[in-house]
Write a protein that holds these residues in place. Structure first.
Motif, PDB file in Angstrom:
ATOM      1  N   ASP A 124       0.770  -1.216   0.248  1.00 42.41           N
ATOM      2  CA  ASP A 124      -0.012  -0.067  -0.285  1.00 42.41           C
ATOM      3  C   ASP A 124       1.150   1.945   0.204  1.00 42.41           C
ATOM      4  OD1 ASP A 124      -1.945  -1.830   0.250  1.00 42.41           O
ATOM      5  OD2 ASP A 124      -3.089  -1.078   2.665  1.00 42.41           O
ATOM      6  N   SER A 125       2.021   0.974   0.075  1.00 42.80           N
ATOM      7  CA  SER A 125       3.183   2.819   0.396  1.00 42.80           C
ATOM      8  C   SER A 125       3.154   2.569  -0.666  1.00 42.80           C
ATOM      9  CB  SER A 125       3.812   2.159   0.887  1.00 42.80           C
ATOM     10  OG  SER A 125       5.140   0.433   0.458  1.00 42.80           O
ATOM     11  N   LEU A 126       3.285   1.628  -2.039  1.00 41.76           N
ATOM     12  CA  LEU A 126       3.722   2.811  -3.348  1.00 41.76           C
ATOM     13  C   LEU A 126       2.879   3.432  -4.325  1.00 41.76           C
ATOM     14  CD1 LEU A 126       4.434  -0.942  -4.501  1.00 41.76           C
ATOM     15  CD2 LEU A 126       6.274   0.579  -4.292  1.00 41.76           C
ATOM     16  N   PRO A 127       3.000   4.073  -4.775  1.00 42.79           N
ATOM     17  CA  PRO A 127       2.163   4.680  -5.352  1.00 42.79           C
ATOM     18  C   PRO A 127       1.237   4.593  -6.478  1.00 42.79           C
ATOM     19  CG  PRO A 127       4.318   5.931  -5.938  1.00 42.79           C
ATOM     20  CD  PRO A 127       4.819   4.586  -4.827  1.00 42.79           C
ATOM     21  N   TYR A 128       0.615   4.899  -6.879  1.00 40.09           N
ATOM     22  CA  TYR A 128      -0.194   4.431  -8.178  1.00 40.09           C
ATOM     23  C   TYR A 128       0.753   4.094  -9.062  1.00 40.09           C
ATOM     24  CZ  TYR A 128      -4.813   4.105  -5.550  1.00 40.09           C
ATOM     25  OH  TYR A 128      -5.745   4.141  -4.111  1.00 40.09           O
ATOM     26  N   PRO A 129       0.774   3.214 -10.103  1.00 49.77           N
ATOM     27  CA  PRO A 129       1.901   3.701 -11.469  1.00 49.77           C
ATOM     28  C   PRO A 129       1.078   4.721 -12.358  1.00 49.77           C
ATOM     29  CG  PRO A 129       0.986   1.443 -11.203  1.00 49.77           C
ATOM     30  CD  PRO A 129      -0.038   1.593 -10.402  1.00 49.77           C
ATOM     31  N   LYS A 130       2.187   5.420 -13.003  1.00 52.32           N
ATOM     32  CA  LYS A 130       2.252   6.325 -13.448  1.00 52.32           C
ATOM     33  C   LYS A 130       1.871   6.147 -15.221  1.00 52.32           C
ATOM     34  CE  LYS A 130       4.569  11.197 -14.296  1.00 52.32           C
ATOM     35  NZ  LYS A 130       3.275  11.795 -14.107  1.00 52.32           N
ATOM     36  N   TRP A 131       0.492   6.194 -15.308  1.00 54.30           N
ATOM     37  CA  TRP A 131       0.480   5.267 -16.475  1.00 54.30           C
ATOM     38  C   TRP A 131      -0.155   6.638 -17.603  1.00 54.30           C
ATOM     39  CZ3 TRP A 131       0.919   0.397 -17.489  1.00 54.30           C
ATOM     40  CH2 TRP A 131       0.864  -0.281 -16.211  1.00 54.30           C
ATOM     41  N   GLU A 132      -0.369   7.895 -17.658  1.00 61.41           N
ATOM     42  CA  GLU A 132      -0.511   9.293 -18.212  1.00 61.41           C
ATOM     43  C   GLU A 132       0.925   8.944 -19.041  1.00 61.41           C
ATOM     44  OE1 GLU A 132       0.379  11.123 -13.624  1.00 61.41           O
ATOM     45  OE2 GLU A 132      -0.265   9.145 -14.843  1.00 61.41           O
ATOM     46  N   ILE A 133       2.002   9.066 -18.668  1.00 58.39           N
ATOM     47  CA  ILE A 133       2.876   8.668 -19.662  1.00 58.39           C
ATOM     48  C   ILE A 133       3.432   7.297 -20.711  1.00 58.39           C
ATOM     49  CG2 ILE A 133       4.264  10.645 -18.029  1.00 58.39           C
ATOM     50  CD1 ILE A 133       6.131   7.802 -17.347  1.00 58.39           C
ATOM     51  N   PHE A 134       2.324   6.310 -20.659  1.00 58.74           N
ATOM     52  CA  PHE A 134       2.800   5.191 -21.283  1.00 58.74           C
ATOM     53  C   PHE A 134       1.195   5.470 -22.483  1.00 58.74           C
ATOM     54  CE2 PHE A 134       4.624   4.424 -17.566  1.00 58.74           C
ATOM     55  CZ  PHE A 134       5.676   3.277 -17.902  1.00 58.74           C
ATOM     56  N   PRO A 135       1.788   4.446 -23.223  1.00 60.73           N
ATOM     57  CA  PRO A 135       0.522   4.402 -24.864  1.00 60.73           C
ATOM     58  C   PRO A 135      -0.855   3.789 -24.667  1.00 60.73           C
ATOM     59  CG  PRO A 135       2.820   3.257 -25.400  1.00 60.73           C
ATOM     60  CD  PRO A 135       2.999   4.095 -23.941  1.00 60.73           C
ATOM     61  N   ILE A 136      -1.311   4.324 -23.467  1.00 56.73           N
ATOM     62  CA  ILE A 136      -2.282   3.386 -22.522  1.00 56.73           C
ATOM     63  C   ILE A 136      -3.246   2.851 -24.120  1.00 56.73           C
ATOM     64  CG2 ILE A 136      -4.341   3.215 -21.069  1.00 56.73           C
ATOM     65  CD1 ILE A 136      -3.554   5.025 -19.942  1.00 56.73           C
ATOM     66  N   SER A 137      -3.232   3.149 -25.053  1.00 63.24           N
ATOM     67  CA  SER A 137      -4.481   2.662 -25.939  1.00 63.24           C
ATOM     68  C   SER A 137      -4.498   1.625 -26.976  1.00 63.24           C
ATOM     69  CB  SER A 137      -4.402   4.021 -27.587  1.00 63.24           C
ATOM     70  OG  SER A 137      -3.242   4.314 -27.784  1.00 63.24           O
ATOM     71  N   GLU A 138      -2.414   1.229 -26.474  1.00 64.74           N
ATOM     72  CA  GLU A 138      -2.034   0.194 -27.237  1.00 64.74           C
ATOM     73  C   GLU A 138      -2.047  -0.977 -26.436  1.00 64.74           C
ATOM     74  OE1 GLU A 138       2.151   1.481 -28.126  1.00 64.74           O
ATOM     75  OE2 GLU A 138       1.936   3.142 -29.183  1.00 64.74           O
ATOM     76  N   TYR A 139      -2.382  -0.612 -25.805  1.00 66.04           N
ATOM     77  CA  TYR A 139      -2.288  -2.511 -24.770  1.00 66.04           C
ATOM     78  C   TYR A 139      -3.870  -2.783 -24.981  1.00 66.04           C
ATOM     79  CZ  TYR A 139       1.893   0.725 -22.596  1.00 66.04           C
ATOM     80  OH  TYR A 139       3.031   0.915 -21.910  1.00 66.04           O
ATOM     81  N   SER A 140      -3.459  -4.248 -24.585  1.00 68.27           N
ATOM     82  CA  SER A 140      -5.029  -5.376 -24.794  1.00 68.27           C
ATOM     83  C   SER A 140      -4.460  -6.432 -23.964  1.00 68.27           C
ATOM     84  CB  SER A 140      -5.384  -5.574 -26.106  1.00 68.27           C
ATOM     85  OG  SER A 140      -4.164  -5.772 -27.311  1.00 68.27           O
TER      86      SER A 140
END
Length: 431
Positions: A158-174
């Motif tokens: 729980d001490s970890l922050p949420y992953p910083k997905w805003e810099i990743f190409p989310i639309s490409e993941y499946s």
């Protein structure tokens, strides 16, 4: 400092997936026939999973005031470039690192393969983070680390922050055909594994079982839905339902919060029952990954694999089929006591189960595992890129390399190109 998370996609023709096998990666090599190549192409088109550890590191760097970006196959002008190591593409990784360092940036490697074989990466990098990378990432401030950095496991997830997905190409993941809805992202609700399968690379790297609080998990899912419009999720835990009450409570919380996501998970048949499946389904679960490995209990016992009964496996898969839950079953061909007959029986058992996905791997002793220490005297290659989960790398007492490769191709082609599977596939498409 400016820190770049570098994603390396090899220009090789094979399908390379670096997220799987506990982070060692795999190269899908089914065979040379036309039908085998069709299956390879289909798998490549459906699955694109990001490396969660890199997204966690990006969040930690950003939290500590660093400028962080994510790029694919470009040589960035940054203070530090982070590259995730893999056993299947290490030559490309070290060549790229040499090029980056020649232009003045520092390079750090993370991941299981660099952790167990740092000597491969040492002269091509400025530092190597050995172990789970987050704890060491928290200590990177103005001074760039050097050498091999021992990173302790995160006890409180729980001490970890949420992953910083805003810099990743989310639309490409499946993660098709198992999780069909997009945008899609992975979520980790726990780390480690309580089982002791001697061949498992995940267990060797991540160790003992740790879990996040349910509140923390639900808040992350709300964050993903609210900020990124996420509609599909894959829980990346190897045993999502290990604690049945906990997984049930996660599902009930998702229902209470009215989270409109469809999701999948990986687990073990010993931790599944019809009542639990009902609750998980109501919360949006539409796929399950399970390791069956072999149809022979004695072969599994020799590999320290704890398995469930054939009857329970069949009951759970039949129940999932009735509810419309897609099942992916994983098998290992060429475990130490396997024979041609036992492998053929496993292939026929896979056909009987008739799951949405069947994945057939060749037994591979990954460095860092107990299995590798047991089998290394029989390993006949020093080319680590051959440890790709689809290529024989040790001398088997009962089977030649040619036999294993033929059986692997037979498993895939005979599984996917048979009337009962094609009917099931086409029916699901129509639905």
């Amino acid at each position: 400092m400016r820190i770049t998370i570098l994603n390396l996609l090899s220009d090789r023709r094979e399908y390379i997936n670096k997220d799987v096998m506990g982070g060692y990666g795999e190269v899908t090599k089914i065979g040379d026939s036309f039908l085998a190549k069709l299956i390879e192409k289909k798998k490549k088109a459906g699955t694109n999973l990001p490396l969660l550890s890199l997204a966690y590191m990006a969040a930690i760097f950003s939290q500590n005031g660093h400028e962080v970006d994510f790029t694919t196959n470009t040589t960035p002008d940054s203070d530090i470039v982070i590259i995730h190591s893999s056993i299947v593409d290490y030559r490309n990784e070290i060549e790229t690192a040499d090029s980056i360092r020649a232009n003045g940036s520092k390079v750090g490697f993370v991941g299981p393969f660099a952790s167990v074989k740092p000597e491969i990466y040492r002269k091509h990098s400025d530092f190597i983070i050995k172990g789970e990378p987050e704890q060491a990432a928290m200590k990177i401030n103005e001074k760039i680390p050097e050498g091999i950095i021992e990173s302790e496991k995160i006890k409180d997830l729980d001490s970890l922050p949420y992953p910083k997905w805003e810099i990743f190409p989310i639309s490409e993941y499946s993660y098709k055909p198992l999780v069909k809805r997009k945008p899609f992202l992975p979520v980790l609700s726990s780390r480690g594994c309580p089982y002791v399968c001697n061949y498992c690379p995940y267990k060797a790297h991540y160790g003992n079982y740790r879990q996040r609080s349910i509140e923390n998990i639900i808040k992350e899912i709300e964050h993903l839905v609210g900020n990124f419009g996420i509609k599909g999720i894959q829980f990346r835990d190897p045993l999502f339902t290990f604690n049945k009450n906990r997984s049930r409570d996660i599902a009930l919380s998702m229902i209470e919060k009215k989270l409109d996501v469809q999701w999948g998970c990986e687990t073990h048949f010993n931790f599944l029952d019809k009542d639990l499946i009902d609750v998980l389904y109501d919360a949006g679960m539409r796929s399950i990954n399970v390791g069956i490995e072999s149809s022979n209990p004695k072969i599994l016992k020799n590999a320290t694999r704890i398995t469930s009964t054939i009857k329970h496996q069949e009951e759970m898969i039949e129940y999932c089929n009735k509810k419309g839950i897609r099942v992916a079953a994983f098998y290992i061909l060429g475990l130490p006591n396997d024979t041609e007959d036992s492998i053929n029986k496993t292939i026929e058992y896979a056909k009987k189960l008739n799951t949405t996905v069947a994945q057939f791997f060749i037994s591979t002793p990954f460095p860092g595992t107990e299995f590798y220490e047991k089998m290394k005297k029989d390993v006949f290659t020093d080319d680590w890129e051959q440890f790709n989960s689809f290529t024989p790398v040790f001398k088997h007492k009962n089977l030649s390399c040619e036999q294993l490769l033929k059986l692997k191709e037979k498993a895939f082609v005979s599984y996917y190109f048979r009337p009962s599977y094609l009917f099931k596939f086409l029916s699901s498409k129509l639905r």
